[in-house]
Design a protein around this motif. Structure first.
Motif, PDB file in Angstrom:
ATOM      1  N   SER A   1      98.782 -63.852  99.131  1.00  0.00           N
ATOM      2  CA  SER A   1      98.321 -64.037  97.745  1.00  0.00           C
ATOM      3  C   SER A   1      96.960 -63.418  97.454  1.00  0.00           C
ATOM      4  O   SER A   1      96.555 -63.354  96.294  1.00  0.00           O
ATOM      5  N   ASN A   2      96.247 -63.023  98.487  1.00  0.00           N
ATOM      6  CA  ASN A   2      94.894 -62.522  98.276  1.00  0.00           C
ATOM      7  C   ASN A   2      94.928 -61.059  97.789  1.00  0.00           C
ATOM      8  O   ASN A   2      94.626 -60.123  98.525  1.00  0.00           O
TER       9      ASN A   2
ATOM     10  N   GLU B   1     103.401 -68.697 116.381  1.00  0.00           N
ATOM     11  CA  GLU B   1     104.481 -69.571 115.915  1.00  0.00           C
ATOM     12  C   GLU B   1     105.857 -68.929 116.107  1.00  0.00           C
ATOM     13  O   GLU B   1     106.839 -69.630 116.357  1.00  0.00           O
TER      14      GLU B   1
ATOM     15  N   SER C   1      92.057 -63.884 109.066  1.00  0.00           N
ATOM     16  CA  SER C   1      90.967 -63.823 110.041  1.00  0.00           C
ATOM     17  C   SER C   1      91.241 -62.730 111.091  1.00  0.00           C
ATOM     18  O   SER C   1      90.392 -61.868 111.358  1.00  0.00           O
TER      19      SER C   1
ATOM     20  N   THR D   1      94.740 -59.615 105.395  1.00  0.00           N
ATOM     21  CA  THR D   1      93.653 -60.305 104.698  1.00  0.00           C
ATOM     22  C   THR D   1      93.187 -61.560 105.435  1.00  0.00           C
ATOM     23  O   THR D   1      92.274 -62.252 104.987  1.00  0.00           O
TER      24      THR D   1
HETATM   25  P1  NDP Z   1      94.775 -66.626 108.254  1.00  0.00           P
HETATM   26  O1  NDP Z   1      95.232 -67.811 107.508  1.00  0.00           O
HETATM   27  O2  NDP Z   1      93.336 -66.313 108.274  1.00  0.00           O
HETATM   28  O3  NDP Z   1      95.551 -65.329 107.731  1.00  0.00           O
HETATM   29  C1  NDP Z   1      96.927 -65.328 107.577  1.00  0.00           C
HETATM   30  C2  NDP Z   1      97.394 -64.003 107.001  1.00  0.00           C
HETATM   31  O4  NDP Z   1      98.807 -64.084 106.760  1.00  0.00           O
HETATM   32  C3  NDP Z   1      96.775 -63.662 105.659  1.00  0.00           C
HETATM   33  O5  NDP Z   1      96.775 -62.264 105.516  1.00  0.00           O
HETATM   34  C4  NDP Z   1      97.760 -64.292 104.677  1.00  0.00           C
HETATM   35  O6  NDP Z   1      97.700 -63.704 103.378  1.00  0.00           O
HETATM   36  C5  NDP Z   1      99.076 -63.987 105.355  1.00  0.00           C
HETATM   37  N1  NDP Z   1     100.122 -64.972 105.056  1.00  0.00           N
HETATM   38  C6  NDP Z   1      99.983 -66.321 105.061  1.00  0.00           C
HETATM   39  N2  NDP Z   1     101.168 -66.915 104.780  1.00  0.00           N
HETATM   40  C7  NDP Z   1     102.058 -65.918 104.594  1.00  0.00           C
HETATM   41  C8  NDP Z   1     103.431 -65.889 104.261  1.00  0.00           C
HETATM   42  N3  NDP Z   1     104.146 -67.005 104.057  1.00  0.00           N
HETATM   43  N4  NDP Z   1     104.042 -64.697 104.145  1.00  0.00           N
HETATM   44  C9  NDP Z   1     103.355 -63.549 104.339  1.00  0.00           C
HETATM   45  N5  NDP Z   1     102.055 -63.517 104.653  1.00  0.00           N
HETATM   46  C10 NDP Z   1     101.408 -64.682 104.790  1.00  0.00           C
HETATM   47  O7  NDP Z   1      95.334 -66.793 109.738  1.00  0.00           O
HETATM   48  P2  NDP Z   1      94.670 -66.297 111.100  1.00  0.00           P
HETATM   49  O8  NDP Z   1      94.280 -64.868 110.989  1.00  0.00           O
HETATM   50  O9  NDP Z   1      93.693 -67.297 111.571  1.00  0.00           O
HETATM   51  O10 NDP Z   1      95.921 -66.417 112.093  1.00  0.00           O
HETATM   52  C11 NDP Z   1      97.001 -65.503 112.074  1.00  0.00           C
HETATM   53  C12 NDP Z   1      97.874 -65.761 113.291  1.00  0.00           C
HETATM   54  O11 NDP Z   1      97.116 -65.441 114.463  1.00  0.00           O
HETATM   55  C13 NDP Z   1      98.299 -67.230 113.453  1.00  0.00           C
HETATM   56  O12 NDP Z   1      99.589 -67.291 113.956  1.00  0.00           O
HETATM   57  C14 NDP Z   1      97.296 -67.781 114.460  1.00  0.00           C
HETATM   58  O13 NDP Z   1      97.826 -68.842 115.205  1.00  0.00           O
HETATM   59  C15 NDP Z   1      97.048 -66.561 115.331  1.00  0.00           C
HETATM   60  N6  NDP Z   1      95.744 -66.564 116.003  1.00  0.00           N
HETATM   61  C16 NDP Z   1      94.609 -66.541 115.258  1.00  0.00           C
HETATM   62  C17 NDP Z   1      93.359 -66.553 115.854  1.00  0.00           C
HETATM   63  C18 NDP Z   1      92.099 -66.463 115.048  1.00  0.00           C
HETATM   64  O14 NDP Z   1      91.020 -66.316 115.616  1.00  0.00           O
HETATM   65  N7  NDP Z   1      92.159 -66.532 113.743  1.00  0.00           N
HETATM   66  C19 NDP Z   1      93.234 -66.632 117.335  1.00  0.00           C
HETATM   67  C20 NDP Z   1      94.495 -66.595 118.017  1.00  0.00           C
HETATM   68  C21 NDP Z   1      95.701 -66.582 117.367  1.00  0.00           C
HETATM   69  P3  NDP Z   1      96.647 -64.277 102.263  1.00  0.00           P
HETATM   70  O15 NDP Z   1      95.287 -63.941 102.769  1.00  0.00           O
HETATM   71  O16 NDP Z   1      97.018 -63.527 101.051  1.00  0.00           O
HETATM   72  O17 NDP Z   1      96.906 -65.749 102.179  1.00  0.00           O
END
Ligand code: NDP
Ligand code: MG
Length: 383
Positions: free
Chosen positions: A38-39, A125, A13, A11
């Motif tokens: 949570s989404n 991370e 980005s 869910t």
């Molecule tokens: P988002 O915050 O957009 O999405 C995070 C996802 O992880 C969501 O599906 C969220 O669920 C889920 N999530 C969050 N916390 C938890 C948890 N404690 N346990 C289980 N699931 C969890 O993050 P991004 O997509 O931006 O980034 C994801 C990873 O990719 C990061 O490590 C980031 O550094 C890396 N990254 C991202 C880039 C980008 O363009 N976005 C580029 C390069 C690297 P919910 O939606 O329900 O909260």
């Protein structure tokens, strides 16, 4: 043969963009598992559209909601973080895209590698916290880790066909974020709304704040150290505001290879999902005439102290990058909740790095302990 895939963090980005890529190539993929925190609404919508075998909602509070919504479909529903680590053991999964954010990515990453799954890794991370455990286990289990982070995907692409050739150094490019060129007196009072306005990329909140503070680049230095087996001195950060050159490898003969393209995460995501093949895409193409100038400058480590702290952490090694990461997760959340100023973030991280016990060669349990201890300490420094 279709690749059978699990997307952890579907869910988010990265997760939603990965589903767009999969949606374009239904003949190549079978979606086995998707997970969210949570989404619940979006998870349910994705499940109904893609019909995975199973979904996991990490936050137990939403289990009933997801279960009831998917009751009439042949889709298993689980909840809790432990279920995420368990479900990727399924034999029917070939590839796991790890797109959840933060420390929560560590355990499932280790589990997926232990089970010999191919890994597409967005969650930087986990490598920052425990890069040694992850890369050693990947080697032992014959697992390829394909980076999704655009800079690391760039380096990975530049290294294709170069396995015998020594790397002299790499240049990790950084846009500089929304506060490039700003002074401390400006940064002291910036609010989250300003920090969340990234000039080139649309991403999740945590990484967007990390980009504004240059911690994102710091985490990426540590990520590159582990992925490509480089010494910290071999990694240089260059500010490149147009985000067209995604990173550069310089080989032992002085020759440099760069990977370029418009800033669009779907490209490295698609590359990782289809690796080792390149597949035709209709993503917008780069035009030189829209970018008559590509520019480069040095980062200001005195103002963007997080980047200096990350270099220090990778040089010190042991559990220090784990401390850096945990403290950073705490201060970013505090900043997003208006509990701490922008310039206070590196203060808290530095204090944690100085005061928490150093462990030279940590085990998994040591990382769990360090992460927990750091969070408690960081919170106490914020209050
Ligand atoms: P988002 O915050 O957009 O999405 C995070 C996802 O992880 C969501 O599906 C969220 O669920 C889920 N999530 C969050 N916390 C938890 C948890 N404690 N346990 C289980 N699931 C969890 O993050 P991004 O997509 O931006 O980034 C994801 C990873 O990719 C990061 O490590 C980031 O550094 C890396 N990254 C991202 C880039 C980008 O363009 N976005 C580029 C390069 C690297 P919910 O939606 O329900 O909260
Ligand atoms: Mg990146």
């Amino acid at each position: 043969m279709k690749k059978r895939i699990a997307i952890l963090g579907s869910t988010g980005s990265i997760g939603t963009q990965a589903l767009e890529v999969i949606n374009q190539h239904p003949e190549n993929f079978e979606l086995e598992v998707i997970t969210a925190h949570s989404n619940a609404n979006l998870l349910v919508e994705q499940a109904i559209k893609f019909k995975p075998n199973a979904v996991v909602i990490a936050n137990d509070k939403f289990y009933n909601k997801v279960y009831n919504a998917l009751n009439t479909y042949d889709i298993k529903v689980f909840s809790g973080n432990e279920s995420i680590s368990q479900i990727i053991e399924m034999d029917s999964i070939d590839l796991v895209l790890i797109a959840l954010v933060g420390y929560a990515g560590l355990k499932p990453t280790l589990k997926a590698i232990e089970k010999g799954k191919q890994i597409a890794l967005a969650n930087k991370e986990s490598l920052v916290v425990a890069g040694k455990l992850i890369t050693e286990s990947a080697k032992k289990n014959g697992v390829n880790i394909i980076p999704v982070d655009s800079e690391h995907s760039a380096i990975f692409q530049c290294l294709a066909g170069e396995s015998f050739n020594p790397i002299e150094k790499i240049y990790l490019t950084a846009s500089g974020g929304p506060f490039r060129g700003k002074e401390n007196k400006f940064l002291k009072n910036v609010k989250k709304e300003q920090a969340l306005k990234h000039p080139n990329w649309k991403m999740g909140n945590k990484i967007t704040i990390d980009s504004a503070s240059l911690m994102n680049k710091g985490l990426e230095v540590i990520e590159a150290h582990w992925l490509f087996d480089l010494k910290p001195e071999q990694i240089e950060v260059i500010i490149h505001p147009q985000s067209i050159i995604h990173s550069i490898v310089q080989f032992c003969d002085g020759s440099m290879k760069a990977q370029m393209g418009l800033p669009d995460m779907k490209l490295p995501i698609q590359y990782a999902l289809f690796f080792p093949f390149r597949i035709k895409s209709d993503f917008p193409r780069f035009s030189f005439f829209n970018y008559p100038e590509l520019t480069f400058e040095a980062p200001d480590l005195k103002i963007f102290r997080n980047l200096a702290l990350a270099f220090e952490a990778v040089k010190m090694g042991g559990n220090i990058p784990c401390i850096l990461n945990a403290a950073n997760e705490v201060v970013v959340e505090a900043f997003l909740n208006d509990k701490i100023g922008f310039l206070k973030m590196p203060d808290v991280i530095e204090k944690c790095m100085q005061t928490i016990n150093f462990i030279k060669d940590p085990s998994y349990e040591d990382y769990v302990f360090t992460d927990n201890e750091t969070r408690i300490k960081a919170l106490s420094y914020i209050r």
